[in-house]
Design an enzyme around this catalytic site. Structure first.
Site, short mmCIF file in Angstrom:
data_model
loop_
_atom_site.label_atom_id
_atom_site.label_comp_id
_atom_site.label_asym_id
_atom_site.label_seq_id
_atom_site.Cartn_x
_atom_site.Cartn_y
_atom_site.Cartn_z
N LYS A 274 0.84 -1.20 0.00
CA LYS A 274 0.00 0.00 0.00
C LYS A 274 0.88 1.25 0.00
CE LYS A 274 -4.00 -1.84 2.55
NZ LYS A 274 -4.98 -1.65 1.46
N ARG A 348 -10.46 -11.51 1.48
CA ARG A 348 -11.25 -12.59 0.89
C ARG A 348 -10.50 -13.92 0.97
NH1 ARG A 348 -11.44 -9.34 -4.70
NH2 ARG A 348 -11.23 -7.66 -3.17
N1 BES Z 1 -8.20 -3.78 4.12
C1 BES Z 1 -8.35 -3.35 2.78
C2 BES Z 1 -9.66 -2.60 2.54
C3 BES Z 1 -9.80 -1.27 3.21
C4 BES Z 1 -9.52 -0.12 2.50
C5 BES Z 1 -10.27 -1.15 4.48
C6 BES Z 1 -9.69 1.11 3.08
C7 BES Z 1 -10.43 0.08 5.08
C8 BES Z 1 -10.15 1.21 4.36
C9 BES Z 1 -8.34 -4.56 1.86
O1 BES Z 1 -7.58 -5.63 2.26
C10 BES Z 1 -7.77 -4.09 0.57
O2 BES Z 1 -6.65 -3.72 0.56
N2 BES Z 1 -8.57 -4.11 -0.49
C11 BES Z 1 -8.16 -3.67 -1.76
C12 BES Z 1 -8.71 -4.61 -2.78
C13 BES Z 1 -8.14 -4.42 -4.15
C14 BES Z 1 -6.68 -4.79 -4.18
C15 BES Z 1 -8.93 -5.26 -5.11
C16 BES Z 1 -8.67 -2.28 -1.98
O3 BES Z 1 -9.78 -1.96 -1.52
O4 BES Z 1 -7.95 -1.47 -2.55
MN MN Z 2 -5.54 -5.43 1.71
#
Ligand code: BES
Ligand code: MN
Ligand code: ZN
Length: 490
Positions: A274, A348
């Site tokens: 991230k 997931r």
């Molecule tokens: N934990 C994150 C989702 C999230 C984002 C929670 C912002 C709280 C605030 C999750 O694991 C994630 O990183 N999801 C990705 C999915 C993508 C790679 C398809 C996302 O939302 O960017």
């Molecule tokens: Mn994630």
């Protein structure tokens, strides 16, 4: 933890450090405020005039030593329009009255609800009192200044509501305890709130609250064949945990409701790292798990005549030389294989194995709770959690619980048309689709593992915490909605 009880007396005769009475828009006195005003020879009404009191919800005017009033202080609280208080306003009142009492270092306050919608208002006020009196202290060297003095808030309801009020208070108090626990776990720093710590907290809760708790380590998880879950742990030095809570309030063998929580105690994204900004927010990526802890705590206190199971999948998502790489393929517990195209879509990957594990309970319903996608936050913002379900009755029951508690959910589509975006040439599915409908395709991924029972998925990425400002911290959502959902089945 504040003690919350009921009492019934005339406001002017009530012996307490303070009594709180409602004043509506345009300085319209509630019945309780009128009683104070009459006993004091009009002192309340004249003070309200002098103070230019707007009666906005959350506004509190403190008055001292009114003649003819037993309590030394009267809090006139704003209650908006001269009708039932709206849920968010009632919560603000609870917060403001508890804050006022704390600032004046009082030990107890008696809060007279408005007559209309008294019970609904009380329920929100109890949660507001909880908001105002729970403070994060675990890793701060400050003693609370001044030390909290408020020990008890009593609620006075209109006549004839004692029985209904006591029931509502019992449920709401347990809910408030659950919310506080969820917030506590969520707010812990990620070097404290590790999967190991969650396992320990689960054991502790089991002991104090009479729940059966099983905590599985890596070996046991391997034995279950949870290859998808384990793929997320590859880059982390912290060992994973799979936690099973079992509450038996119903007949032995009666189909349970199963709650499943995403417990990523820190989500760096892994190799699909991230960006740095706000990465600390990803300590709250265990908020689904935290919700399961909170719900199990409330359930253990409320003892409904049902069987309830809580599953928590806990691990870190970290980059390292051993971490999962984009393109890696893993076999899930269900036997389905998954090509990991983005290691940041890890929620997931851990949940799908827990959903397969849930089959063994022959559940009446399975509800997973997860901070699953940023896309859900884009779609719904921070006020509604996304609700996806393969069963309309289950979805409606959850929506209704969300409405009753003002812990709002909004139904999103779950349709086969979205599934083909998850096609992979190298496995049974990929773990990500394109950008479009990201919250929906994430739900569709989970749906492939939830074919054998009625199932709902709550994407709480937008509602589980506030990421900035004075209020930065966990919210404890959606504990209130889920406890209400359980108790509606009584
Ligand atoms: N934990 C994150 C989702 C999230 C984002 C929670 C912002 C709280 C605030 C999750 O694991 C994630 O990183 N999801 C990705 C999915 C993508 C790679 C398809 C996302 O939302 O960017
Ligand atoms: Mn994630
Ligand atoms: Zn995540």
């Amino acid at each position: 933890m504040i003690d919350v009880t009921l009492r019934s007396e005339r406001p002017s005769k009530t012996k307490a450090d303070a009594v709180a009475v409602a004043v509506h828009d345009g300085r319209v006195l509630s019945a309780a405020a009128r009683d104070i005003d009459e006993a004091s020879g009009g002192a309340l009404a004249s003070a309200l005039k002098t103070a230019a009191f707007a009666a906005k919800a959350g506004q509190v005017l403190s008055l001292f030593n009114l003649p003819g009033v037993a309590a030394a202080r009267v809090f006139a609280y704003g209650a908006g329009k001269a009708q039932a208080l709206e849920a968010k306003d009632a919560r603000a009142v609870g917060r403001a009255v508890a804050q006022g009492a704390s600032e004046q270092q009082l030990a107890e306050v008696t809060l007279f609800t408005p007559v209309e919608g008294a019970i609904a208002a009380m329920r929100q006020m109890v949660l507001g009192v909880g908001d105002a009196t729970s403070r994060y202290v675990e890793t701060k060297n400050v003693s609370l200044k001044p030390a909290p003095t408020l020990k008890r808030v009593r609620f006075a309801l209109p006549d004839g509501m004692a029985k209904e009020g006591a029931d509502a208070l019992r449920v709401t108090t347990a809910t408030s305890h659950g919310i506080e626990f969820t917030k506590y776990l969520g707010n812990l720093p990620p070097n404290h709130c590790t999967p190991t710590r969650l396992g320990e907290e689960a054991k502790k809760l089991g002991k104090s609250h009479g729940l059966k708790v099983t905590v599985m380590d890596r070996k046991a998880i391997e034995k279950l064949g949870m290859g998808s879950f384990l793929s997320v742990t590859n880059g982390s030095e912290e060992p994973p945990r799979f936690i099973v809570f079992e509450y038996q309030g119903g007949k032995k063998g009666a189909a349970p409701t199963v709650f499943v929580g995403k417990g990523v105690t820190f989500d760096s994204g892994g190799i699909s790292l991230k960006p740095g900004a706000d990465m600390d927010h990803m300590k709250w990526d265990m908020s689904g798990a935290g919700t399961v802890f909170g719900v199990m705590k409330a359930v253990a206190e409320l003892k409904p005549k049902q069987n309830i199971v809580g599953l928590v999948v806990a691990c870190e998502n970290m980059p390292s030389g051993r971490a999962t790489k984009p393109g890696d393929v893993f076999k899930s517990m269900s036997g389905q294989t998954i090509e990991v195209l983005n290691t940041d879509a890890e929620g997931r990957l851990i949940l799908c194995d827990a959903l397969t594990y849930a089959e063994r309970f022959k559940p009446r319903a399975v509800i997973d709770i997860a901070t699953l996608t940023g896309a859900c936050v884009v779609a719904l913002g921070k006020h509604n959690a996304g609700l996806f379900s393969n069963n309309d009755a289950l979805a409606d029951a959850l929506l209704a619980a969300g409405r009753r508690t003002n812990d709002r959910l909004w139904r999103m589509p779950l349709e086969e048309d979205y599934q083909e975006a998850l096609d992979s040439n190298f496995a049974d599915m990929a773990n990500v689709a394109g950008r479009d409908g990201g919250a929906i395709t994430a739900a569709c991924f989970l749906w492939r593992f939830a074919k054998k029972y009625d199932w709902a998925h709550l994407d709480i990425a937008g509602v589980a915490y506030r990421g900035a400002g004075k209020e930065k911290g966990a919210t404890g959502r959606p504990v209130a909605a889920l406890v209400d959902y359980v108790m509606a089945g009584e």
